[in-house]
Design a protein around this motif. Structure first.
Motif, short mmCIF file in Angstrom:
data_model
loop_
_atom_site.label_atom_id
_atom_site.label_comp_id
_atom_site.label_asym_id
_atom_site.label_seq_id
_atom_site.Cartn_x
_atom_site.Cartn_y
_atom_site.Cartn_z
N ARG A 172 3.23 4.73 -0.70
CA ARG A 172 4.18 5.69 -0.07
C ARG A 172 3.97 7.11 -0.58
NH1 ARG A 172 8.42 1.38 -0.77
NH2 ARG A 172 8.23 0.27 1.20
N LYS A 173 3.26 7.26 -1.69
CA LYS A 173 3.01 8.61 -2.24
C LYS A 173 1.91 9.31 -1.46
CE LYS A 173 5.62 7.65 -5.85
NZ LYS A 173 6.85 8.36 -6.17
N GLU A 175 -0.54 10.03 2.26
CA GLU A 175 -0.31 10.37 3.67
C GLU A 175 -1.17 9.52 4.59
OE1 GLU A 175 1.97 12.55 4.57
OE2 GLU A 175 2.38 12.98 2.45
N ASP A 200 7.56 -0.67 4.84
CA ASP A 200 7.69 0.59 5.55
C ASP A 200 6.96 1.73 4.81
OD1 ASP A 200 9.80 2.16 7.53
OD2 ASP A 200 9.30 3.28 5.71
N LEU A 201 6.08 2.43 5.51
CA LEU A 201 5.43 3.60 4.92
C LEU A 201 5.80 4.80 5.77
CD1 LEU A 201 1.79 2.31 4.14
CD2 LEU A 201 3.76 2.33 2.62
N HIS A 202 6.64 5.67 5.24
CA HIS A 202 7.09 6.88 5.95
C HIS A 202 7.59 6.55 7.36
CE1 HIS A 202 5.41 9.05 2.62
NE2 HIS A 202 4.19 8.60 2.86
#
Ligand code: NCD
Length: 317
Positions: A172-173, A175, A200-202
């Motif tokens: 998650r850190k 992009e 969930d990622l972003h």
């Protein structure tokens, strides 16, 4: 405080600083020989370990620290009924940093209250394993140049794996990362969707597949996780879940060009040893990166002095 309890404690910038230190350590180990000279690191493993304890201890020794190690808790007074927190309090009195592993969730925050020196988690319950995640992300960056934009596959008992869950938190850190999963966590997975919030990622939910065979062509890296038999009531269900997420050499031919395979180890039947001799194998490299990455983590949390006198670390982890 300069602790490391969850990968969520670190910003992307701080993760990248740890990677730069790990690069420096690999390139010029002699600069770091006395970086932790005069310090004592305690490794308190309330749960068994091979790589994590050895690599932390090798890191501390290579940085010039001395190590107090408790690999078998039966050698302490815990078995007489002394509490966990009184035991950790003593480690805090005698050492300059405590590296701890425990099977229960949320125990690190309680241990932290008993000590005034940095606490580094070496694995906690089913959720946190920050230094394993640093190793995993470092290995991805080492191979692909960047973690951003990668298609990441995870297969196996994901819900019960702190390495997998912590890796997802670490991703998650970055992009543009897309997560793909083959979930084989317990009997009920057949016909049950992987919890979207867990992957969930972003705001983007993971893409779920019914088998490794279906997922492998879609990802840049596949992270294979143990299918923990102890989580299954029905051995036949375990066998079915294992079969759908197992990786062996023949499946690699269906993989995308440039696919790599990772695993935090120990592996059992989910990752066939016939993958070991393939160029896709990056799990032994992960294990080799452990000393440099854990050295960089110790320095970040404890501070240190390089050959030539430059002072590094101790910033909040
Ligand atoms: C894992 C752990 O202990 O959390 N391994 C590791 O740290 N390299 C995974 C496991 O034990 O299955």
């Amino acid at each position: 405080m300069p602790d490391l309890i969850s990968i969520e404690d670190l910003s992307r910038r701080e993760i990248e600083d740890i990677f730069s230190s790990a690069d420096h350590i690999q390139r010029s180990p002699d600069d770091f020989r006395r970086a932790l000279g005069g310090k004592v690191v305690c490794t308190l493993f309330f749960e068994s370990s091979t790589r994590t304890r050895w690599s932390f201890e090798a890191a501390a020794h290579r940085l010039g620290a001395r190590v107090l190690s408790v690999a078998d808790m039966r050698s302490t007074r815990l078995h007489l009924g002394e509490s966990l927190l009184d035991t950790t309090r003593m480690a805090g009195f005698y050492c300059d940093a405590v590296v701890a592993r425990h099977a229960s969730d949320d125990v690190m925050r309680r241990i932290k209250e008993t000590i005034r020196v940095p606490l580094i988690s070496a694995g906690e319950g089913r959720t946190h394993h920050p230094t394993q995640t640093l190793i995993d992300l470092y290995t991805l960056r080492d191979h692909f140049g960047s973690v951003d934009g990668l298609q990441i596959g995870i297969a196996g008992g994901i819900r019960h794996s702190r390495a997998a869950r912590s890796l997802i938190a670490g991703l998650r850190k970055f992009e543009g990362v897309r997560l793909h999963v083959v979930d084989a966590s317990h009997d009920a997975d057949e016909g049950q969707e992987f919890p979207p919030e867990m992957g969930d990622l972003h705001g983007v939910a993971p893409i779920e597949y019914s088998s490794m065979k279906k997922m492998i062509g879609q990802v840049d890296m596949v992270y294979v996780v143990r299918v923990q038999p102890e989580r299954f009531a029905d051995p036949a269900a375990h066998a079915r879940q294992l079969e759908k997420s197992r990786l062996h050499r023949e499946l690699l031919s269906r993989g995308s060009a440039g696919l790599i395979v990772m695993h935090c180890l120990p592996r059992t039947e989910e990752l066939d040893p016939d993958v070991d001799e393939t160029p896709q194998n990056k799990y032994f490299l992960q294990a080799r990166h452990a000393v440099a990455v854990r050295s960089a983590t110790l320095l970040r949390c404890m501070g240190g002095r390089l050959a030539g006198g430059t002072v590094i670390g101790r910033r909040s982890c």
